[in-house]
Design a protein around this motif. Structure first.
Motif, short mmCIF file in Angstrom:
data_model
loop_
_atom_site.label_atom_id
_atom_site.label_comp_id
_atom_site.label_asym_id
_atom_site.label_seq_id
_atom_site.Cartn_x
_atom_site.Cartn_y
_atom_site.Cartn_z
N ARG A 1 -4.67 -1.30 -10.84
CA ARG A 1 -5.44 -1.90 -9.76
C ARG A 1 -4.49 -2.19 -8.60
O ARG A 1 -3.38 -2.68 -8.80
CB ARG A 1 -6.08 -3.21 -10.23
CG ARG A 1 -6.87 -3.93 -9.17
CD ARG A 1 -7.43 -5.25 -9.68
NE ARG A 1 -6.40 -6.27 -9.81
CZ ARG A 1 -5.94 -7.03 -8.81
NH1 ARG A 1 -6.42 -6.88 -7.59
NH2 ARG A 1 -5.02 -7.94 -9.02
N VAL A 2 -4.92 -1.87 -7.40
CA VAL A 2 -4.13 -2.19 -6.21
C VAL A 2 -4.75 -3.45 -5.61
O VAL A 2 -5.94 -3.47 -5.28
CB VAL A 2 -4.10 -1.03 -5.21
CG1 VAL A 2 -3.35 -1.43 -3.95
CG2 VAL A 2 -3.48 0.21 -5.85
N ALA A 3 -3.95 -4.48 -5.46
CA ALA A 3 -4.40 -5.76 -4.95
C ALA A 3 -4.52 -5.73 -3.43
O ALA A 3 -4.07 -4.80 -2.77
CB ALA A 3 -3.42 -6.86 -5.37
N GLU A 4 -5.11 -6.79 -2.88
CA GLU A 4 -5.24 -6.93 -1.43
C GLU A 4 -3.87 -6.85 -0.75
O GLU A 4 -3.76 -6.42 0.39
CB GLU A 4 -5.90 -8.26 -1.08
CG GLU A 4 -7.35 -8.35 -1.49
CD GLU A 4 -7.94 -9.73 -1.23
OE1 GLU A 4 -7.44 -10.46 -0.35
OE2 GLU A 4 -8.91 -10.07 -1.92
N SER A 5 -2.83 -7.28 -1.45
CA SER A 5 -1.47 -7.26 -0.90
C SER A 5 -0.90 -5.84 -0.81
O SER A 5 0.12 -5.62 -0.17
CB SER A 5 -0.55 -8.08 -1.81
OG SER A 5 -0.41 -7.43 -3.07
N GLY A 6 -1.57 -4.89 -1.48
CA GLY A 6 -1.07 -3.52 -1.53
C GLY A 6 -0.21 -3.25 -2.75
O GLY A 6 0.16 -2.12 -3.02
N ARG A 7 0.11 -4.30 -3.49
CA ARG A 7 0.91 -4.15 -4.71
C ARG A 7 -0.01 -3.80 -5.88
O ARG A 7 -1.17 -4.19 -5.92
CB ARG A 7 1.67 -5.44 -5.02
CG ARG A 7 2.73 -5.75 -3.99
CD ARG A 7 3.48 -6.98 -4.37
NE ARG A 7 4.60 -7.17 -3.47
CZ ARG A 7 5.30 -8.27 -3.42
NH1 ARG A 7 5.01 -9.28 -4.20
NH2 ARG A 7 6.31 -8.37 -2.57
N SER A 8 0.55 -3.08 -6.85
CA SER A 8 -0.27 -2.66 -7.97
C SER A 8 -0.03 -3.52 -9.20
O SER A 8 1.02 -4.13 -9.36
CB SER A 8 0.00 -1.19 -8.30
OG SER A 8 1.32 -1.03 -8.77
N ALA A 9 -1.04 -3.55 -10.04
CA ALA A 9 -0.96 -4.19 -11.35
C ALA A 9 -1.39 -3.14 -12.36
O ALA A 9 -2.34 -2.38 -12.13
CB ALA A 9 -1.89 -5.40 -11.42
N LEU A 10 -0.68 -3.07 -13.47
CA LEU A 10 -0.95 -2.08 -14.51
C LEU A 10 -1.34 -2.84 -15.78
O LEU A 10 -0.54 -3.60 -16.32
CB LEU A 10 0.29 -1.23 -14.75
CG LEU A 10 0.11 -0.02 -15.64
CD1 LEU A 10 -0.78 1.01 -14.97
CD2 LEU A 10 1.48 0.59 -15.96
#
Length: 137
Positions: A63-72
């Motif tokens: 998932r790509v967060a609003e911050s642009g960083r991803s979570a796996l």
């Protein structure tokens, strides 16, 4: 004596064995965590990645967060329980949902929360209290 904690998904086929103490225990109130848990917030313990061993079959979703960083996210394809996830920007750490330690008497004696994050999304009736907890929007 080194403590080993064992987390598991709801059906038990996917496990995470965590060696030693977590480096951070936190609550997250972001909308994505609310949706993932079905509750008003998520609570997780973060361990150094090299101290966590995952066993069993899992699926992965990014998932790509609003911050642009991803979570796996790693979750069980049978019962859907999330067992672990990593967040870009928290390199070298893996988060294990505290509820996955439910079989380990009262969360395996995990330390108390040290942070409550994304509180701008916190439910207005919810209070996160305790000494030394940082509160972040």
């Amino acid at each position: 004596m080194t403590i080993a904690r064992r987390a598991r998904c709801r059906c038990g086929q996917l496990t995470a064995t965590c060696i030693g103490a977590p480096v951070r225990v936190s609550a997250c109130h972001c909308r994505a965590c609310q949706r993932r848990t079905g509750g008003p917030f998520s609570a997780q313990a973060r361990f150094p990645t090299d101290r966590v061993m995952i066993a069993g079959e899992f699926r992965v979703w990014e998932r790509v967060a609003e911050s642009g960083r991803s979570a796996l996210y790693r979750w069980c394809g049978d019962c859907g329980g999330t067992i672990a996830y990593t967040n870009e920007g928290m390199d070298g750490l893996i988060a294990i949902p505290i509820g996955a330690f439910a079989d380990e008497a009262t969360g395996a004696g995990l330390p108390a929360l040290s942070a409550s994050v994304f509180e701008q999304y916190k439910q207005p009736w919810l209070r996160i209290e305790g000494a030394g907890i940082s509160h972040e929007d």
